[in-house]
Design an enzyme around this catalytic site. Structure first.
Site, short mmCIF file in Angstrom:
data_model
loop_
_atom_site.label_atom_id
_atom_site.label_comp_id
_atom_site.label_asym_id
_atom_site.label_seq_id
_atom_site.Cartn_x
_atom_site.Cartn_y
_atom_site.Cartn_z
CE LYS A 2 74.10 48.38 8.12
NZ LYS A 2 73.34 47.51 8.94
CG ASN B 99 70.29 49.09 4.81
OD1 ASN B 99 69.49 49.60 4.55
ND2 ASN B 99 69.99 47.70 5.08
N GLY C 248 70.24 44.44 22.57
CA GLY C 248 71.21 44.94 21.72
C GLY C 248 70.88 46.43 21.45
N GLY D 255 73.26 48.20 19.30
CA GLY D 255 74.19 48.34 17.87
C GLY D 255 73.40 48.80 16.65
CG ASP E 220 69.66 46.49 8.32
OD1 ASP E 220 69.99 45.81 7.74
OD2 ASP E 220 70.74 47.23 8.97
CB SER F 237 77.49 46.80 5.67
OG SER F 237 77.17 46.19 6.52
P1 NAD Z 1 76.99 46.45 16.20
O1 NAD Z 1 78.78 46.42 16.41
O2 NAD Z 1 76.63 47.89 15.69
O3 NAD Z 1 76.46 46.20 17.69
C1 NAD Z 1 77.00 44.98 18.38
C2 NAD Z 1 76.17 44.79 19.48
O4 NAD Z 1 76.59 43.46 20.01
C3 NAD Z 1 75.95 45.74 20.66
O5 NAD Z 1 74.76 45.90 21.07
C4 NAD Z 1 77.07 45.03 21.75
O6 NAD Z 1 76.59 45.64 22.93
C5 NAD Z 1 76.68 43.60 21.42
N1 NAD Z 1 77.71 42.86 21.93
C6 NAD Z 1 78.96 42.81 21.66
N2 NAD Z 1 79.63 42.03 22.53
C7 NAD Z 1 78.71 41.27 23.24
C8 NAD Z 1 78.88 40.20 24.03
N3 NAD Z 1 79.94 39.75 24.60
N4 NAD Z 1 77.55 39.92 24.85
C9 NAD Z 1 76.59 40.75 24.57
N5 NAD Z 1 76.19 41.68 23.65
C10 NAD Z 1 77.57 41.95 22.85
O7 NAD Z 1 76.83 45.45 15.27
P2 NAD Z 1 75.43 45.38 14.30
O8 NAD Z 1 75.71 45.73 13.08
O9 NAD Z 1 74.50 45.81 15.25
O10 NAD Z 1 75.44 43.63 14.16
C11 NAD Z 1 75.21 42.75 15.19
C12 NAD Z 1 74.59 41.26 14.65
O11 NAD Z 1 73.78 41.45 13.68
C13 NAD Z 1 75.97 40.88 14.03
O12 NAD Z 1 76.27 39.48 14.18
C14 NAD Z 1 75.63 41.26 12.60
O13 NAD Z 1 76.32 40.33 11.60
C15 NAD Z 1 74.30 40.56 12.44
N6 NAD Z 1 73.38 41.44 11.55
C16 NAD Z 1 72.36 40.73 10.88
C17 NAD Z 1 71.56 41.26 9.87
C18 NAD Z 1 70.60 40.23 8.94
O14 NAD Z 1 70.21 40.75 8.23
N7 NAD Z 1 70.24 39.19 9.68
C19 NAD Z 1 71.77 42.72 9.48
C20 NAD Z 1 72.82 43.09 10.18
C21 NAD Z 1 73.54 42.85 11.21
#
Ligand code: NAD
Length: 292
Positions: free
Chosen positions: A73, A94, A133, A135, A109, A69
């Site tokens: 990643k 992942n 999103g 990320g 994912d 993670s």
């Molecule tokens: P990341 O750091 O790669 O991406 C972050 C994303 O959030 C980007 O698109 C960014 O622009 C956006 N962002 C940040 N601040 C923001 C704001 N104030 N307003 C709007 N957008 C904003 O993170 P990630 O790994 O993509 O994770 C994103 C979320 O998904 C986290 O909460 C993580 O815990 C969750 N997640 C859940 C699962 C699951 O299995 N359910 C799996 C992976 C990640």
């Protein structure tokens, strides 16, 4: 004397930093125990400076594999022998599987997200999705949804460091899948409303709504929702985000990120063991309700 761990037990890791909060060790070990599989899953605090050595350790210790993670990643792929098609497209890994020293990287994912929708009778195939999103998590969801047959996708993101990644994902989807993807700035709220109005499903694939952004919603207010729209969160802590609370008030069917968490773990479990995770047992043990 306990026989849970023996001289034959195979080790699976989870390599990330920070990682002590993760629910994956409890989930995977419960599933191994439920099926009587002689594997143990342990979390290791590994950051970007240690990931290369950690991959060498997978080979040296002859571990069966690992989850990976943040922040590793997008970094770990270059130390592996092979990448799955979705890993190549998303640029992220992942799950690592070690087949007699040959390490293959997968990203589960997106598969987890699509499987969770199916398990909750949500079918976006041939339909339009609007998603916020750019990320790691959102990109995996976007690529898998396009590969699986979502017909049209509108992707939004704020103008931060992830913005170019969102543009790049839309370009890759248009070039390499049959889905038509368009990328927009989340600040264009008129466009956001228009795209949500013509979508079957809306997804928050950002950290907005999750600690430390509990008070942030990617949708400005509840006038953006209509009761027929399906509204899904990727974040799951706290379980109900500000955005999904608004959608529920309007009467939308909604889904939290727990299903994706379960099914991404289930896909990894199957890659290591060759057996499906006992999903209904896991949902009961983990107390998973999609609408919480
Ligand atoms: P990341 O750091 O790669 O991406 C972050 C994303 O959030 C980007 O698109 C960014 O622009 C956006 N962002 C940040 N601040 C923001 C704001 N104030 N307003 C709007 N957008 C904003 O993170 P990630 O790994 O993509 O994770 C994103 C979320 O998904 C986290 O909460 C993580 O815990 C969750 N997640 C859940 C699962 C699951 O299995 N359910 C799996 C992976 C990640």
């Amino acid at each position: 004397m306990s026989e849970r761990i023996t001289g034959h037990t195979e080790l699976i890791g989870l390599m990330a930093y920070p990682i002590r909060h993760s629910s994956s060790p409890a989930m995977q070990n419960e599933a191994f125990a439920a099926l009587g599989i002689d594997y143990a899953y342990l979390a290791f605090e590994i950051d970007e400076n240690e990931i290369e050595d950690a991959v060498k350790a997978i080979r040296t210790l002859k571990m069966r594999g690992s989850n990976v993670s943040m922040p590793n990643k997008t970094l770990v792929g270059k130390y592996l022998d092979e990448l799955s098609p979705a890993s190549k497209l998303t640029g992220s890994v992942n799950t690592i599987v070690n087949d007699n020293g040959h390490l293959t990287g997968y990203v589960t994912d997106g598969i987890g997200f699509m499987s969770a929708l199916k398990d909750n009778n949500i079918d976006p195939i041939g339909k339009k999705m609007t998603i916020v999103g750019a990320g790691g998590a959102a990109t995996a969801v976007e690529i898998q949804a396009a590969l699986d047959g979502v017909a049209e996708m509108s992707i939004f993101n704020i103008r931060d460091k992830f913005f170019p990644n969102g543009e790049e994902t839309a370009r890759k989807i248009n070039e390499q899948t049959n889905c038509k993807a368009t990328f927009y700035d989340l600040a264009d709220t008129k466009k956001l409303k228009e795209e949500m109005d013509s979508s079957y499903i809306f997804v928050n694939g950002t950290g907005a709504g999750m600690k430390p952004l509990e008070d942030v919603s990617v949708v400005p207010d509840k006038s953006y929702f209509r009761p027929e729209l399906i509204v899904v969160d990727v974040p799951y802590s706290p379980l109900c985000t500000k955005m999904r609370k608004m959608a529920k008030e309007v009467g939308c069917k909604t889904m939290n990120g727990l299903g994706m968490m379960l099914f991404q773990g289930s896909a990894a479990f199957e890659l290591w063991t060759g057996k499906p995770m006992p999903i209904e047992h896991m949902k009961k043990v983990l107390n998973i309700n999609y609408d919480d």
